[in-house]
Design a protein around this motif. Structure first.
Motif, short mmCIF file in Angstrom:
data_model
loop_
_atom_site.label_atom_id
_atom_site.label_comp_id
_atom_site.label_asym_id
_atom_site.label_seq_id
_atom_site.Cartn_x
_atom_site.Cartn_y
_atom_site.Cartn_z
N HIS A 13 1.37 4.51 -2.60
CA HIS A 13 1.40 5.96 -2.35
C HIS A 13 2.65 6.58 -2.97
O HIS A 13 2.61 7.63 -3.59
CB HIS A 13 1.44 6.26 -0.85
CG HIS A 13 0.10 6.19 -0.18
ND1 HIS A 13 -1.04 6.78 -0.68
CD2 HIS A 13 -0.28 5.61 1.00
CE1 HIS A 13 -2.05 6.57 0.14
NE2 HIS A 13 -1.62 5.86 1.17
N HIS A 72 0.84 -1.20 0.00
CA HIS A 72 0.00 0.00 0.00
C HIS A 72 0.89 1.27 0.00
O HIS A 72 0.64 2.21 -0.75
CB HIS A 72 -0.90 -0.06 1.24
CG HIS A 72 -1.78 1.14 1.48
ND1 HIS A 72 -3.13 1.15 1.19
CD2 HIS A 72 -1.49 2.36 2.03
CE1 HIS A 72 -3.63 2.34 1.54
NE2 HIS A 72 -2.67 3.09 2.05
N GLU A 88 -6.47 6.68 -0.84
CA GLU A 88 -6.38 5.41 -0.11
C GLU A 88 -6.87 4.25 -0.96
O GLU A 88 -6.30 3.16 -0.96
CB GLU A 88 -7.16 5.48 1.21
CG GLU A 88 -6.62 6.49 2.21
CD GLU A 88 -5.10 6.41 2.37
OE1 GLU A 88 -4.54 5.30 2.32
OE2 GLU A 88 -4.47 7.47 2.51
N ASP A 126 -0.85 5.85 7.83
CA ASP A 126 -2.00 4.97 7.55
C ASP A 126 -2.51 4.21 8.75
O ASP A 126 -1.79 3.47 9.40
CB ASP A 126 -1.62 3.98 6.45
CG ASP A 126 -1.69 4.64 5.10
OD1 ASP A 126 -2.72 5.24 4.80
OD2 ASP A 126 -0.70 4.56 4.35
N ASN A 157 -7.87 3.13 6.67
CA ASN A 157 -7.42 3.37 5.29
C ASN A 157 -7.37 2.09 4.45
O ASN A 157 -7.23 2.14 3.24
CB ASN A 157 -6.02 3.99 5.28
CG ASN A 157 -6.01 5.36 5.92
OD1 ASN A 157 -7.02 5.79 6.46
ND2 ASN A 157 -4.89 6.04 5.88
ZN LIG Z 1 -2.68 5.03 2.71
#
Ligand SMILES: [Zn+2]
Length: 181
Positions: free
Chosen positions: A85, A81, A118, A97, A101
């Motif tokens: 980003h 994740h 997100e 996070d 999220n």
């Molecule tokens: Zn995030």
């Protein structure tokens, strides 16, 4: 860009990262992927179970922090994740996070810009950890020998080292199973 275009771009980006580094087999190691693209990953124990991870971008270096106390599947998803980003949201330097999220169901209903980011990072994580082409191939061969989709989900979740929920969600998105499975 339309939403559909954004998600197919995210899918392509994840595919490209894996291809560039010749990663062709599950389970995908997101920590290795992070390091290959120049990110450091540090595991820090944090008592607040809600805190999953963070991304800090400096001028020359970026660091992913992940809650060391979490289950390894959860840490893997968090790292993937944060890579999302890093690759997708170039204009921001810090992401912090929390558990919420990562809530894919809740995020489907909400449409704030923050939520959109997100959702994109979650899509990237899913595409990185469960590459579409490879997963479709594995799903199809399992379907040839077993008919119970719950069992297939469990087996695939294990093979890809993700939670059964993440696997179920990914299979629905790839239209391999229907939403009521
Ligand atoms: Zn995030």
């Amino acid at each position: 860009m339309t939403t559909e275009m954004i998600y197919s771009t995210i899918e392509d980006m994840a595919t490209k990262v894996l291809k560039d580094h010749k990663i062709t087999e599950a389970p995908i190691d997101p920590k290795k992927v992070a390091e290959l693209i120049g990110l450091s990953v540090v595991e820090v124990p944090h008592d607040n179970d809600d805190l999953c991870g963070l991304l800090l971008k400096g001028d020359k270096k970026a660091i992913i922090g992940v809650n060391a106390l979490h289950h390894s599947n959860r840490k893997r998803f968090t790292i993937a994740h944060e890579i999302g980003h890093y690759l997708l949201h170039k204009n921001e330097n810090t992401f912090l996070d929390h558990h919420e999220n990562f809530d894919m169901v809740k995020f489907r209903k909400n449409s704030s810009p923050k939520t959109q980011e997100e959702r994109e990072a979650n899509s990237f994580a899913a595409a990185l950890l469960m590459p579409a082409k490879l997963l479709k191939k594995n799903f199809t061969s399992l379907q040839g020998v077993m008919s119970n989709s719950q069992e297939i989900i469990q087996l695939l979740a294990k093979k890809y080292a993700v939670s059964p929920d993440a696997m179920r969600y990914r299979l629905i998105n790839l239209q391999l199973i229907s939403a009521h499975n």
